[in-house]
Scaffold this motif. Structure first.
Motif, PDB file in Angstrom:
ATOM      1  N   SER A 184       1.246   6.736  16.757  1.00 34.17           N
ATOM      2  CA  SER A 184       0.207   5.718  16.585  1.00 34.17           C
ATOM      3  C   SER A 184       0.255   5.051  15.212  1.00 34.17           C
ATOM      4  CB  SER A 184      -1.177   6.355  16.782  1.00 34.17           C
ATOM      5  OG  SER A 184      -1.385   7.410  15.836  1.00 34.17           O
ATOM      6  N   PHE A 185       1.151   5.486  14.346  1.00 33.34           N
ATOM      7  CA  PHE A 185       1.214   4.918  12.997  1.00 33.34           C
ATOM      8  C   PHE A 185       1.590   3.436  13.076  1.00 33.34           C
ATOM      9  CE2 PHE A 185       3.500   4.393   8.813  1.00 33.34           C
ATOM     10  CZ  PHE A 185       2.365   4.510   8.023  1.00 33.34           C
ATOM     11  N   PRO A 186       0.765   2.529  12.520  1.00 41.67           N
ATOM     12  CA  PRO A 186       0.961   1.098  12.753  1.00 41.67           C
ATOM     13  C   PRO A 186       2.018   0.424  11.869  1.00 41.67           C
ATOM     14  CG  PRO A 186      -1.002   1.432  11.429  1.00 41.67           C
ATOM     15  CD  PRO A 186      -0.488   2.803  11.779  1.00 41.67           C
ATOM     16  N   ARG A 187       2.452   1.063  10.802  1.00 38.82           N
ATOM     17  CA  ARG A 187       3.345   0.392   9.838  1.00 38.82           C
ATOM     18  C   ARG A 187       4.814   0.717  10.150  1.00 38.82           C
ATOM     19  NH1 ARG A 187       1.058   2.239   4.159  1.00 38.82           N
ATOM     20  NH2 ARG A 187       2.666   0.798   3.375  1.00 38.82           N
ATOM     21  N   ARG A 188       5.280   0.241  11.291  1.00 32.06           N
ATOM     22  CA  ARG A 188       6.635   0.561  11.709  1.00 32.06           C
ATOM     23  C   ARG A 188       7.675   0.006  10.728  1.00 32.06           C
ATOM     24  NH1 ARG A 188       9.970   3.774  15.114  1.00 32.06           N
ATOM     25  NH2 ARG A 188      11.959   3.160  14.205  1.00 32.06           N
ATOM     26  N   GLN A 189       7.400  -1.130  10.128  1.00 32.57           N
ATOM     27  CA  GLN A 189       8.365  -1.699   9.186  1.00 32.57           C
ATOM     28  C   GLN A 189       8.526  -0.797   7.958  1.00 32.57           C
ATOM     29  OE1 GLN A 189       7.676  -5.817   8.199  1.00 32.57           O
ATOM     30  NE2 GLN A 189       9.348  -5.888   6.714  1.00 32.57           N
ATOM     31  N   ALA A 190       7.455  -0.118   7.581  1.00 32.53           N
ATOM     32  CA  ALA A 190       7.532   0.823   6.466  1.00 32.53           C
ATOM     33  C   ALA A 190       8.447   1.994   6.827  1.00 32.53           C
ATOM     34  CB  ALA A 190       6.145   1.324   6.092  1.00 32.53           C
ATOM     35  N   ILE A 191       8.347   2.448   8.065  1.00 35.16           N
ATOM     36  CA  ILE A 191       9.222   3.513   8.541  1.00 35.16           C
ATOM     37  C   ILE A 191      10.674   3.051   8.515  1.00 35.16           C
ATOM     38  CG2 ILE A 191       9.830   4.973  10.507  1.00 35.16           C
ATOM     39  CD1 ILE A 191       7.203   5.792   9.290  1.00 35.16           C
ATOM     40  N   ASP A 192      10.899   1.828   9.009  1.00 38.28           N
ATOM     41  CA  ASP A 192      12.269   1.306   9.102  1.00 38.28           C
ATOM     42  C   ASP A 192      12.920   1.176   7.729  1.00 38.28           C
ATOM     43  OD1 ASP A 192      12.022   1.171  11.827  1.00 38.28           O
ATOM     44  OD2 ASP A 192      11.506  -0.960  11.879  1.00 38.28           O
TER      45      ASP A 192
ATOM     46  N   GLY B  30       0.823  -1.208   0.000  1.00 40.54           N
ATOM     47  CA  GLY B  30       0.000   0.000   0.000  1.00 40.54           C
ATOM     48  C   GLY B  30       0.852   1.251   0.000  1.00 40.54           C
ATOM     49  N   ALA B  31       0.286   2.321  -0.493  1.00 34.99           N
ATOM     50  CA  ALA B  31       1.019   3.580  -0.644  1.00 34.99           C
ATOM     51  C   ALA B  31       1.449   4.136   0.707  1.00 34.99           C
ATOM     52  CB  ALA B  31       0.160   4.599  -1.381  1.00 34.99           C
ATOM     53  N   LEU B  32       2.607   4.768   0.709  1.00 36.86           N
ATOM     54  CA  LEU B  32       3.091   5.508   1.869  1.00 36.86           C
ATOM     55  C   LEU B  32       3.067   6.984   1.501  1.00 36.86           C
ATOM     56  CD1 LEU B  32       4.376   5.144   4.743  1.00 36.86           C
ATOM     57  CD2 LEU B  32       6.590   5.445   3.620  1.00 36.86           C
ATOM     58  N   ARG B  33       2.313   7.759   2.262  1.00 41.25           N
ATOM     59  CA  ARG B  33       2.149   9.178   1.969  1.00 41.25           C
ATOM     60  C   ARG B  33       3.221   9.971   2.704  1.00 41.25           C
ATOM     61  NH1 ARG B  33      -3.790   9.510   4.137  1.00 41.25           N
ATOM     62  NH2 ARG B  33      -2.658   8.366   5.753  1.00 41.25           N
ATOM     63  N   ILE B  34       4.120  10.555   1.949  1.00 38.97           N
ATOM     64  CA  ILE B  34       5.280  11.209   2.540  1.00 38.97           C
ATOM     65  C   ILE B  34       5.349  12.667   2.104  1.00 38.97           C
ATOM     66  CG2 ILE B  34       6.729  10.338   0.645  1.00 38.97           C
ATOM     67  CD1 ILE B  34       9.072  10.277   2.620  1.00 38.97           C
ATOM     68  N   GLY B  35       5.625  13.528   3.055  1.00 39.80           N
ATOM     69  CA  GLY B  35       5.786  14.946   2.764  1.00 39.80           C
ATOM     70  C   GLY B  35       7.203  15.388   3.073  1.00 39.80           C
ATOM     71  N   ALA B  36       7.651  16.448   2.426  1.00 42.43           N
ATOM     72  CA  ALA B  36       8.983  16.993   2.682  1.00 42.43           C
ATOM     73  C   ALA B  36       8.952  18.498   2.479  1.00 42.43           C
ATOM     74  CB  ALA B  36      10.019  16.362   1.758  1.00 42.43           C
ATOM     75  N   ILE B  37       9.782  19.195   3.214  1.00 40.18           N
ATOM     76  CA  ILE B  37       9.854  20.642   3.020  1.00 40.18           C
ATOM     77  C   ILE B  37      10.460  20.941   1.649  1.00 40.18           C
ATOM     78  CG2 ILE B  37       9.890  21.235   5.468  1.00 40.18           C
ATOM     79  CD1 ILE B  37      12.902  21.424   5.351  1.00 40.18           C
TER      80      ILE B  37
END
Length: 230
Positions: A204-212, A13-20
């Motif tokens: 609270s974001f549940p997809r910790r592996q996606a973060i890693d 599933g998509a990961l919604r990421i923002g950046a300055i």
């Protein structure tokens, strides 16, 4: 909804990421293909904005993670430093300073400094180590007003045209190879001014592996001009 998606796998599933604005255009072109190789079922939905806007979208759940620079401290938000990025001086190649190996920050106020508009965190970081640069940027008030809301790319073109000089994050200096013959990039003398770039997400974001995997991919990009923090 997040929990239902997570049940299919944290890398699905998509990961919604923002950046300055001063990070996204220079990080995303290498990050997106690198992450796609490692997590092909997790496309990135990217957005660029100011820190305040990204923070609001993150808290509202409209973004999953954001890439910002410190200082940053928000309740309910977890952060992890990614890398330290030095600042450099951007000059027209015809400028007398182009023959120098390094530039002293004390010299900057002598020149017409092109800065991003008020409210941009990178502008604030530049003025933190060079407060006199504000007065230098206001030598031509009309010119600085035209830069309000502009991007680093706009400033790059104005430096190329010889209107003034600027201070850039080092990753933003090589975005256009064609401009190298018109631009000179110089390090600062002495202690290098820099910013610390970080990743932020809701606790609270549940997809910790996606973060890693996002963090490890950024570290493995081997951006030669920055120092990764593990």
């Amino acid at each position: 909804k997040h929990m239902a998606k997570a049940a299919k796998g944290p890398l699905v599933g998509a990961l919604r990421i923002g950046a300055i604005h001063t990070i996204g255009p220079y990080l995303f072109p290498t990050l997106i293909p690198a992450l796609h190789e490692r997590a092909p079922e997790m496309p990135l939905v990217v957005q660029e904005s100011y820190t305040a806007n990204l923070t609001m979208l993150l808290k509202q759940g409209k973004l999953d993670v954001i890439i910002i620079s410190y200082p940053f401290d928000e309740p309910g938000i977890e952060t992890l430093p990614l890398y330290d990025e030095p600042f450099v001086v951007l000059l027209p190649s015809s400028h007398p300073w182009s023959v120098k190996k390094t530039i002293s920050s004390e010299l900057l106020p002598e020149e017409n400094i092109l800065l991003l508009g008020a409210g941009n965190c990178f502008r604030d970081q530049v003025l933190e180590f060079c407060p006199d640069c504000l007065q230098a940027s206001q030598k031509d008030v009309g010119l600085q007003q035209t830069l309000e809301g502009s991007s680093l790319e706009t400033i790059r073109h104005m430096v190329m045209s010889g209107i003034g000089i600027s201070v850039f994050p080092v990753t933003a200096t090589g975005a256009h190879a064609y401009s190298h013959r018109l631009l000179a990039v110089k390090r600062f003398a002495g202690k290098q001014p820099q910013r610390r770039v970080a990743l932020a997400w809701r606790k609270s974001f549940p997809r910790r592996q996606a973060i890693d995997i996002l963090i490890s991919t950024i570290h493995q990009l081997n951006i030669s001009s920055v120092k990764s923090i593990s």
